[in-house]
Design a protein around this motif. Structure first.
Motif, PDB file in Angstrom:
ATOM      1  N   SER A 161       0.828  -1.204   0.000  1.00 55.95           N
ATOM      2  CA  SER A 161       0.000   0.000   0.000  1.00 55.95           C
ATOM      3  C   SER A 161       0.860   1.251   0.000  1.00 55.95           C
ATOM      4  CB  SER A 161      -0.957   0.003   1.200  1.00 55.95           C
ATOM      5  OG  SER A 161      -0.235   0.010   2.422  1.00 55.95           O
ATOM      6  N   GLU A 162       1.969   1.246   0.759  1.00 56.67           N
ATOM      7  CA  GLU A 162       2.878   2.387   0.758  1.00 56.67           C
ATOM      8  C   GLU A 162       3.544   2.546  -0.606  1.00 56.67           C
ATOM      9  OE1 GLU A 162       4.371   2.892   5.370  1.00 56.67           O
ATOM     10  OE2 GLU A 162       5.523   1.587   4.035  1.00 56.67           O
ATOM     11  N   LEU A 163       3.953   1.434  -1.206  1.00 61.39           N
ATOM     12  CA  LEU A 163       4.607   1.490  -2.509  1.00 61.39           C
ATOM     13  C   LEU A 163       3.641   2.009  -3.569  1.00 61.39           C
ATOM     14  CD1 LEU A 163       7.249   0.872  -4.013  1.00 61.39           C
ATOM     15  CD2 LEU A 163       6.310  -1.381  -4.548  1.00 61.39           C
ATOM     16  N   ASP A 164       2.403   1.540  -3.541  1.00 63.93           N
ATOM     17  CA  ASP A 164       1.384   2.031  -4.472  1.00 63.93           C
ATOM     18  C   ASP A 164       1.236   3.539  -4.368  1.00 63.93           C
ATOM     19  OD1 ASP A 164       0.800  -0.491  -5.459  1.00 63.93           O
ATOM     20  OD2 ASP A 164      -0.920  -0.807  -4.137  1.00 63.93           O
ATOM     21  N   ASP A 165       1.230   4.033  -3.132  1.00 69.31           N
ATOM     22  CA  ASP A 165       1.073   5.470  -2.909  1.00 69.31           C
ATOM     23  C   ASP A 165       2.246   6.250  -3.498  1.00 69.31           C
ATOM     24  OD1 ASP A 165      -0.497   7.602  -1.837  1.00 69.31           O
ATOM     25  OD2 ASP A 165       0.938   7.788  -0.190  1.00 69.31           O
ATOM     26  N   LEU A 166       3.462   5.736  -3.323  1.00 69.80           N
ATOM     27  CA  LEU A 166       4.635   6.422  -3.854  1.00 69.80           C
ATOM     28  C   LEU A 166       4.628   6.459  -5.379  1.00 69.80           C
ATOM     29  CD1 LEU A 166       7.543   5.212  -1.524  1.00 69.80           C
ATOM     30  CD2 LEU A 166       6.229   7.339  -1.406  1.00 69.80           C
ATOM     31  N   PHE A 167       4.258   5.352  -6.008  1.00 68.57           N
ATOM     32  CA  PHE A 167       4.206   5.343  -7.468  1.00 68.57           C
ATOM     33  C   PHE A 167       3.106   6.285  -7.969  1.00 68.57           C
ATOM     34  CE2 PHE A 167       6.519   1.145  -7.525  1.00 68.57           C
ATOM     35  CZ  PHE A 167       7.574   1.596  -8.286  1.00 68.57           C
ATOM     36  N   ARG A 168       2.010   6.375  -7.234  1.00 66.59           N
ATOM     37  CA  ARG A 168       0.937   7.302  -7.608  1.00 66.59           C
ATOM     38  C   ARG A 168       1.444   8.746  -7.574  1.00 66.59           C
ATOM     39  NH1 ARG A 168      -1.952  10.618  -4.826  1.00 66.59           N
ATOM     40  NH2 ARG A 168      -1.244   9.747  -2.832  1.00 66.59           N
ATOM     41  N   ILE A 169       2.133   9.093  -6.490  1.00 69.23           N
ATOM     42  CA  ILE A 169       2.656  10.453  -6.355  1.00 69.23           C
ATOM     43  C   ILE A 169       3.676  10.757  -7.449  1.00 69.23           C
ATOM     44  CG2 ILE A 169       3.992  11.998  -4.865  1.00 69.23           C
ATOM     45  CD1 ILE A 169       2.784  10.449  -2.465  1.00 69.23           C
ATOM     46  N   ALA A 170       4.553   9.790  -7.735  1.00 64.66           N
ATOM     47  CA  ALA A 170       5.564   9.989  -8.777  1.00 64.66           C
ATOM     48  C   ALA A 170       4.911  10.311 -10.115  1.00 64.66           C
ATOM     49  CB  ALA A 170       6.441   8.742  -8.893  1.00 64.66           C
ATOM     50  N   LYS A 171       3.868   9.581 -10.456  1.00 60.16           N
ATOM     51  CA  LYS A 171       3.172   9.825 -11.729  1.00 60.16           C
ATOM     52  C   LYS A 171       2.489  11.185 -11.724  1.00 60.16           C
ATOM     53  CE  LYS A 171       2.388   4.982 -13.005  1.00 60.16           C
ATOM     54  NZ  LYS A 171       3.338   4.423 -12.016  1.00 60.16           N
ATOM     55  N   GLU A 172       1.880  11.558 -10.616  1.00 59.02           N
ATOM     56  CA  GLU A 172       1.218  12.857 -10.520  1.00 59.02           C
ATOM     57  C   GLU A 172       2.212  14.007 -10.694  1.00 59.02           C
ATOM     58  OE1 GLU A 172      -2.436  11.676  -7.431  1.00 59.02           O
ATOM     59  OE2 GLU A 172      -0.715  12.849  -6.729  1.00 59.02           O
ATOM     60  N   GLN A 173       3.423  13.815 -10.162  1.00 63.57           N
ATOM     61  CA  GLN A 173       4.423  14.874 -10.202  1.00 63.57           C
ATOM     62  C   GLN A 173       5.303  14.821 -11.450  1.00 63.57           C
ATOM     63  OE1 GLN A 173       4.389  17.356  -8.072  1.00 63.57           O
ATOM     64  NE2 GLN A 173       2.722  16.416  -6.913  1.00 63.57           N
ATOM     65  N   GLY A 174       5.144  13.796 -12.262  1.00 65.88           N
ATOM     66  CA  GLY A 174       5.910  13.695 -13.498  1.00 65.88           C
ATOM     67  C   GLY A 174       7.373  13.350 -13.294  1.00 65.88           C
ATOM     68  N   VAL A 175       7.644  12.555 -12.244  1.00 65.10           N
ATOM     69  CA  VAL A 175       9.020  12.129 -11.961  1.00 65.10           C
ATOM     70  C   VAL A 175       9.054  10.603 -11.827  1.00 65.10           C
ATOM     71  CG1 VAL A 175       9.749  14.288 -10.892  1.00 65.10           C
ATOM     72  CG2 VAL A 175       8.636  12.532  -9.483  1.00 65.10           C
ATOM     73  N   TYR A 176      10.261  10.071 -11.716  1.00 70.42           N
ATOM     74  CA  TYR A 176      10.422   8.630 -11.615  1.00 70.42           C
ATOM     75  C   TYR A 176      10.771   8.198 -10.193  1.00 70.42           C
ATOM     76  CZ  TYR A 176      10.418   8.124 -16.689  1.00 70.42           C
ATOM     77  OH  TYR A 176      10.057   8.123 -18.019  1.00 70.42           O
ATOM     78  N   LEU A 177      10.193   7.091  -9.791  1.00 76.66           N
ATOM     79  CA  LEU A 177      10.591   6.363  -8.586  1.00 76.66           C
ATOM     80  C   LEU A 177      11.138   5.028  -9.064  1.00 76.66           C
ATOM     81  CD1 LEU A 177      10.607   5.690  -5.496  1.00 76.66           C
ATOM     82  CD2 LEU A 177       8.280   4.812  -5.822  1.00 76.66           C
ATOM     83  N   ILE A 178      12.395   4.751  -8.748  1.00 74.77           N
ATOM     84  CA  ILE A 178      13.033   3.503  -9.178  1.00 74.77           C
ATOM     85  C   ILE A 178      13.673   2.838  -7.974  1.00 74.77           C
ATOM     86  CG2 ILE A 178      14.729   2.459 -10.717  1.00 74.77           C
ATOM     87  CD1 ILE A 178      14.534   4.934 -12.499  1.00 74.77           C
ATOM     88  N   GLU A 179      13.335   1.581  -7.761  1.00 77.14           N
ATOM     89  CA  GLU A 179      13.919   0.831  -6.654  1.00 77.14           C
ATOM     90  C   GLU A 179      15.295   0.307  -7.069  1.00 77.14           C
ATOM     91  OE1 GLU A 179      12.486  -2.499  -3.363  1.00 77.14           O
ATOM     92  OE2 GLU A 179      11.399  -2.305  -5.260  1.00 77.14           O
ATOM     93  N   GLY A 180      16.250   0.416  -6.163  1.00 72.63           N
ATOM     94  CA  GLY A 180      17.636   0.119  -6.495  1.00 72.63           C
ATOM     95  C   GLY A 180      18.018  -1.347  -6.445  1.00 72.63           C
ATOM     96  N   TYR A 181      17.448  -2.138  -7.325  1.00 67.53           N
ATOM     97  CA  TYR A 181      17.873  -3.537  -7.445  1.00 67.53           C
ATOM     98  C   TYR A 181      19.033  -3.596  -8.429  1.00 67.53           C
ATOM     99  CZ  TYR A 181      13.844  -5.238  -4.851  1.00 67.53           C
ATOM    100  OH  TYR A 181      12.929  -5.503  -3.865  1.00 67.53           O
ATOM    101  N   ARG A 182      20.244  -3.506  -7.898  1.00 65.25           N
ATOM    102  CA  ARG A 182      21.420  -3.423  -8.753  1.00 65.25           C
ATOM    103  C   ARG A 182      21.669  -4.688  -9.542  1.00 65.25           C
ATOM    104  NH1 ARG A 182      25.916  -5.836  -6.149  1.00 65.25           N
ATOM    105  NH2 ARG A 182      25.546  -6.377  -3.973  1.00 65.25           N
ATOM    106  N   HIS A 183      21.335  -5.856  -8.953  1.00 65.66           N
ATOM    107  CA  HIS A 183      21.757  -7.119  -9.570  1.00 65.66           C
ATOM    108  C   HIS A 183      21.033  -7.434 -10.867  1.00 65.66           C
ATOM    109  CE1 HIS A 183      18.234  -8.086  -7.292  1.00 65.66           C
ATOM    110  NE2 HIS A 183      18.314  -9.381  -7.433  1.00 65.66           N
TER     111      HIS A 183
END
Length: 337
Positions: free
Chosen positions: A101-123
């Motif tokens: 639910s927290e992750l969904d909220d963050l992706f929603r905000i990112a889209k509203e603000q026109g920016v990217y949220l990317i989780e750092g899975y380096r491998h």
């Protein structure tokens, strides 16, 4: 150059800054820490003089386009939310959030603000992981998949602290810690990136004295096969990772820092090395240059398709790990809100 700030001044942040610099795509612009002297000392290592102890002031820095966040897991949601609302791209160290639910909220905000949220899975950005992915998905090197076994079990010095009666952040329920969300997410993400969302999952953990998991065995169920995962911060395993199919077995040395991808042919009994070149990072840094390069490309080219694919993986991984925690009553403050 993408000007970025950092939240978190631990060793992983040093690794990210080093990788970002080597990629030639990023420039450190600002440092946030709760203590002024810590922010200034950390920034001085990289000739960065913009030091903040206020998240509000940090977020308002007009010269900063992106933020790399590597704070304790329990702080990820609120800090990312604040940065996204300030229209900063966010590179968020795994695990992104304790709950879906927290992750969904963050992706929603990112889209509203026109920016990217990317989780750092380096491998999963490593060239040899992408080679493995091509072999399985595109070239069908194994044909029908029969199963897989992935391992990431490495004894942590912090577990010694636990045995001595201490409660380090990564082994604390209050800080959303435990082995599953620290290194267990590596093999879980490995499986999700290769095979998609499982139809079911179960976890048999060892619960340490602080109430979080010290490690254990995970089973991910797919339509016609299963994936076994052995992950831990309280013991070490040297077992490789393997994928089994009708046309043989692919063996990979590990879920991170992949240097070998070997295919065994059951007909000829021959083993073929299929990995490309691998450049071992200089210690104490870890392999993050490919990640830094790809994330910069996504931002610069506004590659919404690539970002959407990473978002899909992040959502599935958090969904799986949240369910595994709840099955075993490993509950964080975010689970109770």
């Amino acid at each position: 150059m993408i000007k970025f700030g950092v939240i978190g001044t631990g060793w992983i942040t040093d690794s990210w800054i080093s990788a970002a610099d080597k990629s030639g795509k990023w420039q450190l612009h600002a440092v946030y820490s709760r203590r002024q002297e810590q922010a200034e000392a950390f920034g001085s290592k990289y000739n960065c003089s913009n030091a903040y102890t206020s998240l509000e002031g940090f977020a308002a820095d007009a010269g900063m386009q992106a933020v790399y966040i590597a704070s304790p897991n329990s702080h990820h949601y609120e800090q990312s939310k604040q940065m996204l609302q300030a229209r900063k791209h966010v590179i968020l160290e795994k695990p992104a959030t304790p709950t879906l639910s927290e992750l969904d909220d963050l992706f929603r905000i990112a889209k509203e603000q026109g920016v990217y949220l990317i989780e750092g899975y380096r491998h999963i950005q490593e060239a040899n992981f992408k080679q493995l992915e091509r072999l399985i998905k595109q070239e069908k090197k194994l044909g029908q998949i029969y199963g897989a076994s992935f391992t990431y079990a490495s004894y942590s010095s912090r577990y010694t602290n636990v045995l001595n009666g201490e409660v380090p952040n990564i082994f604390s329920l209050d800080f959303s810690g435990g082995s599953l969300v620290d290194i267990g997410v590596y093999p879980v993400t490995f499986a999700v990136a290769l095979f998609g969302e499982p139809t079911g999952q179960s976890y048999m953990p060892f619960i340490c004295r602080t109430g979080v998991d010290g490690g254990g065995v995970i089973i991910l169920q797919y339509d016609n096969f299963g994936v076994q995962i052995n992950q831990s911060k309280s013991y070490t395993s040297a077992a490789p990772c393997e994928v089994y199919g009708e046309k043989g077995t692919i063996t990979v040395n590990a879920t991170t820092d992949i240097s070998t991808v070997k295919h065994w042919n059951p007909q000829t009994k021959d083993t073929q090395e299929l990995a490309g070149s691998y450049k071992k990072p200089e210690k104490p840094n870890v392999n993050m240059e490919e990640e830094a390069t790809e994330f910069a490309r996504i931002v610069e080219e506004d590659d919404t398709a690539a970002a959407a694919e990473l978002e899909k993986i992040s959502r599935i991984v958090i969904k799986v790990t949240e369910e595994l925690r709840r099955q075993n009553k490993i509950l964080y403050p975010a689970d109770k809100e």
